[in-house]
Design an enzyme around this catalytic site. Structure first.
Site, PDB file in Angstrom:
ATOM      1  N   ARG A  23       5.219  16.972  -8.074  1.00 14.99           N
ATOM      2  CA  ARG A  23       4.670  17.801  -6.994  1.00 14.99           C
ATOM      3  C   ARG A  23       4.631  17.037  -5.678  1.00 14.99           C
ATOM      4  NH1 ARG A  23      -1.146  20.209  -6.384  1.00 14.99           N
ATOM      5  NH2 ARG A  23      -0.754  22.009  -5.030  1.00 14.99           N
ATOM      6  N   ARG A  59      -4.707  19.277   0.958  1.00 14.27           N
ATOM      7  CA  ARG A  59      -4.064  18.167   1.669  1.00 14.27           C
ATOM      8  C   ARG A  59      -3.516  18.606   3.022  1.00 14.27           C
ATOM      9  NH1 ARG A  59      -2.718  18.970  -3.294  1.00 14.27           N
ATOM     10  NH2 ARG A  59      -3.371  17.517  -4.952  1.00 14.27           N
ATOM     11  N   LYS A 104      -8.312   3.364  -1.362  1.00 12.95           N
ATOM     12  CA  LYS A 104      -7.189   3.258  -2.295  1.00 12.95           C
ATOM     13  C   LYS A 104      -5.872   3.664  -1.633  1.00 12.95           C
ATOM     14  CE  LYS A 104      -7.078   6.140  -5.730  1.00 12.95           C
ATOM     15  NZ  LYS A 104      -7.301   6.832  -7.026  1.00 12.95           N
ATOM     16  N   ASP A 135      -6.734   1.757  -9.093  1.00 15.03           N
ATOM     17  CA  ASP A 135      -7.010   3.005  -9.779  1.00 15.03           C
ATOM     18  C   ASP A 135      -7.459   2.655 -11.197  1.00 15.03           C
ATOM     19  OD1 ASP A 135      -4.774   2.270 -11.170  1.00 15.03           O
ATOM     20  OD2 ASP A 135      -3.524   3.930 -10.519  1.00 15.03           O
ATOM     21  N   GLN A 174       0.767  -7.379  -8.779  1.00 17.45           N
ATOM     22  CA  GLN A 174       0.161  -6.168  -9.320  1.00 17.45           C
ATOM     23  C   GLN A 174       1.199  -5.073  -9.505  1.00 17.45           C
ATOM     24  OE1 GLN A 174      -0.410  -3.281  -7.065  1.00 17.45           O
ATOM     25  NE2 GLN A 174      -1.135  -2.048  -8.769  1.00 17.45           N
ATOM     26  N   PHE A 223       1.812  -3.179 -12.975  1.00 16.77           N
ATOM     27  CA  PHE A 223       1.654  -1.735 -13.032  1.00 16.77           C
ATOM     28  C   PHE A 223       2.917  -1.078 -13.599  1.00 16.77           C
ATOM     29  CE2 PHE A 223       2.117   2.524 -11.319  1.00 16.77           C
ATOM     30  CZ  PHE A 223       0.899   3.097 -11.654  1.00 16.77           C
TER      31      PHE A 223
END
Length: 399
Positions: free
Chosen positions: A192, A240, A286, A305, A349, A353
């Site tokens: 999306r 949004r 974030k 997260d 990271q 991830f």
């Protein structure tokens, strides 16, 4: 299974720690010298008509040919960089090729038989400028191999993962593009998000069609300001829409211009960047960390997260395993990554991830795919709100 959702609007209450002096700054890679049209696969047809259609920039004839970049696969793996949630504007146009727009340049990338990366310019006002923009976008001034050698020396698990996930690079995107993309990412899934970003992109100058996808120059702030909140809502943006409208207005009100303001953030400390971005509608810590890492040269930014939290509590701060993620503990995660990996903690990271993505777990040895780890991370392709900045972890190889 359901994953915990991190509140989007939480605020950090203490400064982000400055990274230690290690790892050392990697040296430059010495081998690198150097309008609008309805979309087909890439997005829904825009439902608005803009009053002042833009024309494509003048271009010089370009003879289509693949040109080696002299970048080894260990420095750039296309499959580990583009479809992993950093950007949603690049498409996999053939099984081995990714295509996207950098500025006004339409470019494809692929791996040659020896693993090195080559590029092909489909459309550009200048081949020389296109190459320069591409190298900047790929962050080639940072040596991944040198950085990873430092990480591997201090982290045995990173060293093992690096054997299978080499070339997972952090991009240096245009700040406006990155900002708008991650405004679309809040509590959303990658499919999306991609449709929303395609819609926004289709408001810019049409550059060409490759592999069934239409490509556009990203629209300017002025162009975006001509779109109403209702237009965005009709295109499926939901709540949004108001964030994009509000952010565009906020940027246009900046003294000296919004684009210049965003670029100036590259010269600030990370905490200042996060605070500045968080003044924009829809941007919390974030999302700000994502924008800082992927476009503003803040290499030790950590987008936290629930999955990054689980990685941290499993390997960096196990004493907090089982605790509920809070704004205060979010800061502990940032501290832990920066303390372990230094000034390029965000790059470390990123690899850790990516190792949690279902699409990448299949190429890892069984010990990295233990049942209990899968249970802990609750990663499902249909789950929303779990990836960087709230995006899901479903990865479509055709996007």
């Amino acid at each position: 299974m359901h994953s915990l959702k991190l509140p989007r609007t939480m605020k950090r209450r203490r400064p982000i720690p400055q990274p230690p002096s290690t790892p050392p700054t990697p040296t430059l890679l010495k081998t690198l010298a150097s309008n609008s049209k309805p979309t087909s696969n890439s997005s829904k047809k825009p439902r608005i008509l803009l009053k002042t259609p833009q024309t494509p920039p003048p271009t010089t004839p370009i003879s289509p040919k693949w040109v080696p970049l002299n970048i080894a696969k260990s420095e750039l793996s296309l499959a580990l960089t583009f479809p992993t949630g950093q950007t949603f504007r690049w498409k996999q146009t053939t099984p081995l090729q990714y295509t996207g727009v950098i500025g006004s340049h339409l470019i494809s990338l692929k791996h040659l038989q020896n693993g090195n990366v080559a590029y092909l310019i489909h459309q550009s006002p200048s081949e020389e400028n296109a190459r320069s923009a591409l190298l900047d976008f790929l962050n080639v001034g940072i040596s991944l191999s040198e950085m990873w050698e430092v990480f591997k020396a201090s982290d045995s698990r990173f060293a093992e993962l690096a054997q299978y996930l080499g070339g997972a690079r952090v991009l240096r995107q245009d700040p406006l593009e990155c900002l708008i993309q991650f405004l679309c990412s809040s509590n959303n899934n990658i499919g999306r998000i991609t449709k929303m970003v395609d819609f926004v992109s289709s408001l810019g100058n049409y550059l060409g069609s490759i592999g069934g996808f239409d490509f556009y120059e990203f629209p300017s702030l002025d162009r975006l300001s001509m779109v109403s909140e209702e237009d965005f809502r009709e295109a499926g943006f939901g709540y949004r829409a108001k964030y994009i409208i509000g952010t565009v207005k906020a940027l246009q009100s900046k003294s000296g211009g919004g684009i210049e303001w965003l670029a100036s953030l590259r010269e600030m400390d990370l905490q200042e960047v996060v605070d500045a971005l968080s003044t924009l509608p829809g941007v919390g810590p974030k999302v700000a960390a994502c924008i800082a890492l992927f476009s503003l040269d803040q290499h030790h930014a950590i987008p936290v997260d629930t999955h990054v939290w689980q990685i941290a509590t499993r390997y960096l701060i196990p004493e907090l395993a089982g605790a509920r993620l809070t704004p205060k503990l979010c800061s502990r995660v940032v501290d832990a990554f920066v303390s372990k990996y230094g000034k390029y903690a965000g790059w470390a990271q990123t690899l850790l991830f990516i190792a949690e993505l279902p699409s990448q777990k299949t190429i890892l040895p069984p010990k990295f795919r233990a049942t209990e780890e899968n249970k802990d991370t609750n990663i499902k392709a249909s789950t929303t709100g779990n990836g960087p900045c709230g995006s899901s972890l479903s990865i479509s190889r055709s996007c």
